[in-house]
Scaffold this motif. Sequence first.
Motif, PDB file in Angstrom:
ATOM      1  N   ASP A  11       0.811  -1.222   0.000  1.00  0.00           N
ATOM      2  CA  ASP A  11       0.000   0.000   0.000  1.00  0.00           C
ATOM      3  C   ASP A  11       0.843   1.270   0.000  1.00  0.00           C
ATOM      4  O   ASP A  11       0.441   2.297  -0.552  1.00  0.00           O
ATOM      5  CB  ASP A  11      -0.927   0.022   1.222  1.00  0.00           C
ATOM      6  N   GLY A  12       2.015   1.212   0.676  1.00  0.00           N
ATOM      7  CA  GLY A  12       2.790   2.438   0.801  1.00  0.00           C
ATOM      8  C   GLY A  12       4.120   2.182   1.467  1.00  0.00           C
ATOM      9  O   GLY A  12       4.524   1.024   1.685  1.00  0.00           O
ATOM     10  N   ILE A  13       4.787   3.260   1.839  1.00  0.00           N
ATOM     11  CA  ILE A  13       6.139   3.160   2.374  1.00  0.00           C
ATOM     12  C   ILE A  13       6.164   2.419   3.713  1.00  0.00           C
ATOM     13  O   ILE A  13       7.195   1.862   4.102  1.00  0.00           O
ATOM     14  CB  ILE A  13       6.770   4.563   2.511  1.00  0.00           C
ATOM     15  N   GLU A  14       5.049   2.369   4.402  1.00  0.00           N
ATOM     16  CA  GLU A  14       5.009   1.647   5.683  1.00  0.00           C
ATOM     17  C   GLU A  14       5.280   0.149   5.486  1.00  0.00           C
ATOM     18  O   GLU A  14       5.675  -0.539   6.420  1.00  0.00           O
ATOM     19  CB  GLU A  14       3.668   1.856   6.389  1.00  0.00           C
ATOM     20  N   ASP A  15       5.080  -0.341   4.277  1.00  0.00           N
ATOM     21  CA  ASP A  15       5.380  -1.739   3.954  1.00  0.00           C
ATOM     22  C   ASP A  15       6.655  -1.844   3.115  1.00  0.00           C
ATOM     23  O   ASP A  15       6.903  -2.866   2.459  1.00  0.00           O
ATOM     24  CB  ASP A  15       4.227  -2.365   3.164  1.00  0.00           C
ATOM     25  N   GLY A  16       7.469  -0.814   3.165  1.00  0.00           N
ATOM     26  CA  GLY A  16       8.575  -0.682   2.233  1.00  0.00           C
ATOM     27  C   GLY A  16       9.623  -1.772   2.279  1.00  0.00           C
ATOM     28  O   GLY A  16      10.265  -2.056   1.261  1.00  0.00           O
ATOM     29  N   HIS A  17       9.824  -2.383   3.434  1.00  0.00           N
ATOM     30  CA  HIS A  17      10.876  -3.399   3.521  1.00  0.00           C
ATOM     31  C   HIS A  17      10.534  -4.655   2.707  1.00  0.00           C
ATOM     32  O   HIS A  17      11.408  -5.498   2.482  1.00  0.00           O
ATOM     33  CB  HIS A  17      11.143  -3.755   4.988  1.00  0.00           C
ATOM     34  N   TRP A  18       9.292  -4.725   2.244  1.00  0.00           N
ATOM     35  CA  TRP A  18       8.881  -5.828   1.365  1.00  0.00           C
ATOM     36  C   TRP A  18       9.765  -5.898   0.128  1.00  0.00           C
ATOM     37  O   TRP A  18      10.040  -6.978  -0.407  1.00  0.00           O
ATOM     38  CB  TRP A  18       7.426  -5.618   0.960  1.00  0.00           C
ATOM     39  N   ILE A  19      10.229  -4.754  -0.355  1.00  0.00           N
ATOM     40  CA  ILE A  19      10.955  -4.726  -1.637  1.00  0.00           C
ATOM     41  C   ILE A  19      12.268  -5.498  -1.570  1.00  0.00           C
ATOM     42  O   ILE A  19      12.728  -6.021  -2.587  1.00  0.00           O
ATOM     43  CB  ILE A  19      11.222  -3.281  -2.106  1.00  0.00           C
ATOM     44  N   HIS A  20      12.884  -5.574  -0.384  1.00  0.00           N
ATOM     45  CA  HIS A  20      14.216  -6.176  -0.297  1.00  0.00           C
ATOM     46  C   HIS A  20      14.191  -7.682  -0.544  1.00  0.00           C
ATOM     47  O   HIS A  20      15.209  -8.256  -0.944  1.00  0.00           O
ATOM     48  CB  HIS A  20      14.836  -5.865   1.065  1.00  0.00           C
ATOM     49  N   GLY A  21      13.057  -8.316  -0.336  1.00  0.00           N
ATOM     50  CA  GLY A  21      12.948  -9.739  -0.610  1.00  0.00           C
ATOM     51  C   GLY A  21      12.239 -10.043  -1.911  1.00  0.00           C
ATOM     52  O   GLY A  21      11.914 -11.204  -2.188  1.00  0.00           O
ATOM     53  N   ASN A  22      11.992  -8.998  -2.719  1.00  0.00           N
ATOM     54  CA  ASN A  22      11.170  -9.197  -3.913  1.00  0.00           C
ATOM     55  C   ASN A  22      11.754  -8.564  -5.168  1.00  0.00           C
ATOM     56  O   ASN A  22      11.009  -8.147  -6.073  1.00  0.00           O
ATOM     57  CB  ASN A  22       9.756  -8.654  -3.662  1.00  0.00           C
ATOM     58  N   ASN A  23      13.069  -8.510  -5.245  1.00  0.00           N
ATOM     59  CA  ASN A  23      13.689  -7.953  -6.450  1.00  0.00           C
ATOM     60  C   ASN A  23      13.353  -8.758  -7.702  1.00  0.00           C
ATOM     61  O   ASN A  23      13.364  -8.230  -8.814  1.00  0.00           O
ATOM     62  CB  ASN A  23      15.210  -7.877  -6.288  1.00  0.00           C
ATOM     63  N   GLN A  24      13.060 -10.054  -7.537  1.00  0.00           N
ATOM     64  CA  GLN A  24      12.785 -10.905  -8.691  1.00  0.00           C
ATOM     65  C   GLN A  24      11.285 -11.059  -8.981  1.00  0.00           C
ATOM     66  O   GLN A  24      10.907 -11.690  -9.973  1.00  0.00           O
ATOM     67  CB  GLN A  24      13.389 -12.293  -8.461  1.00  0.00           C
ATOM     68  N   THR A  25      10.446 -10.475  -8.159  1.00  0.00           N
ATOM     69  CA  THR A  25       9.006 -10.687  -8.292  1.00  0.00           C
ATOM     70  C   THR A  25       8.456 -10.177  -9.617  1.00  0.00           C
ATOM     71  O   THR A  25       7.556 -10.791 -10.199  1.00  0.00           O
ATOM     72  CB  THR A  25       8.262 -10.023  -7.118  1.00  0.00           C
ATOM     73  N   PHE A  26       8.985  -9.072 -10.111  1.00  0.00           N
ATOM     74  CA  PHE A  26       8.437  -8.465 -11.330  1.00  0.00           C
ATOM     75  C   PHE A  26       9.369  -8.613 -12.534  1.00  0.00           C
ATOM     76  O   PHE A  26       9.226  -7.893 -13.525  1.00  0.00           O
ATOM     77  CB  PHE A  26       8.141  -6.985 -11.081  1.00  0.00           C
ATOM     78  N   VAL A  27      10.318  -9.549 -12.466  1.00  0.00           N
ATOM     79  CA  VAL A  27      11.223  -9.782 -13.599  1.00  0.00           C
ATOM     80  C   VAL A  27      10.399 -10.197 -14.818  1.00  0.00           C
ATOM     81  O   VAL A  27       9.562 -11.100 -14.723  1.00  0.00           O
ATOM     82  CB  VAL A  27      12.265 -10.866 -13.252  1.00  0.00           C
ATOM     83  N   PRO A  28      10.629  -9.563 -15.957  1.00  0.00           N
ATOM     84  CA  PRO A  28       9.810  -9.883 -17.133  1.00  0.00           C
ATOM     85  C   PRO A  28      10.202 -11.204 -17.781  1.00  0.00           C
ATOM     86  O   PRO A  28      11.357 -11.648 -17.690  1.00  0.00           O
ATOM     87  CB  PRO A  28      10.108  -8.725 -18.088  1.00  0.00           C
TER      88      PRO A  28
END
Length: 266
Positions: free
Chosen positions: A60-77
């Motif tokens: 939803d926003g920056i409050e959940d921001g640490h999610w990105i560190h474990g998801n660098n590959q989630t949106f790989v095309p």
Amino acid sequence: MNLFNFSAQSNISLNRNPAHNFAINHSMMIYGSDALYSFIPKNACSTMRLSVAIANGCIDGIEDGHWIHGNNQTFVPSTAEALKAKFSFAILRCPFRRLASVYLDKFVSKEPEAWQFRNAINRNLNLDNLTFKDFVMSLDKPWKVNMDIHWKPQLSFLLFKDYSEYFSLEDFATCVTTLRERINFSVIDARSLTNHGTNEFELLYEDNFADTPAFDIAVMKREGRCPSHFSLYTEEVFSYVSQIYSEDLAFYSHVFGKENLLDSKI
């Protein structure tokens, strides 16, 4: 259709091409606009990865921001998604500023990347005593320049031969405005989440800190002061960085000109 940058460099199967795989694994799809973003560490990377995650409906926003560190590959095309992406962009940075940022963030703070570098080149290296000049001059072999994504040359991250837009971190406001206008994408500032930058410090320009040990700079940062990127360079250090990042420098200058390069200020 987009053209891959590294595919023709080798006749091996594309999914085993190391240069291509590296670049595509550092790319993210923005699904609502069918756009592809190639992310380069130290180039507003956390801000952009956060913004992509929000745009793709995962947080939803920056409050959940640490999610990105474990998801660098989630949106790989996939190969098809990448080739058919309707819009593509990458953010480049002055190579001199990027390397200075690496040192002030990863080495002064003794982040894991600094310990990995120490273990790779010299386990007797005292990180507290490491100066910016020491770090730069230690990049004397291609494998050292390429060993970590935070100082690996920026051209290695470019999946395509050309992009719809290249943005300069030194003119990030243009990036924010253009992405909003062209693909309705909102950039959410993640600097308060990561504290990787120098924006919260009093920046020092008058003295030269090329030979100042990392421990002394860490003390300065605890006091709210930090050497500017400019103050870490001498002519010798500048010349050496110009050599080892010559291709990045040439490409940045070709795309944006030299106005925002640090060399115009030395």
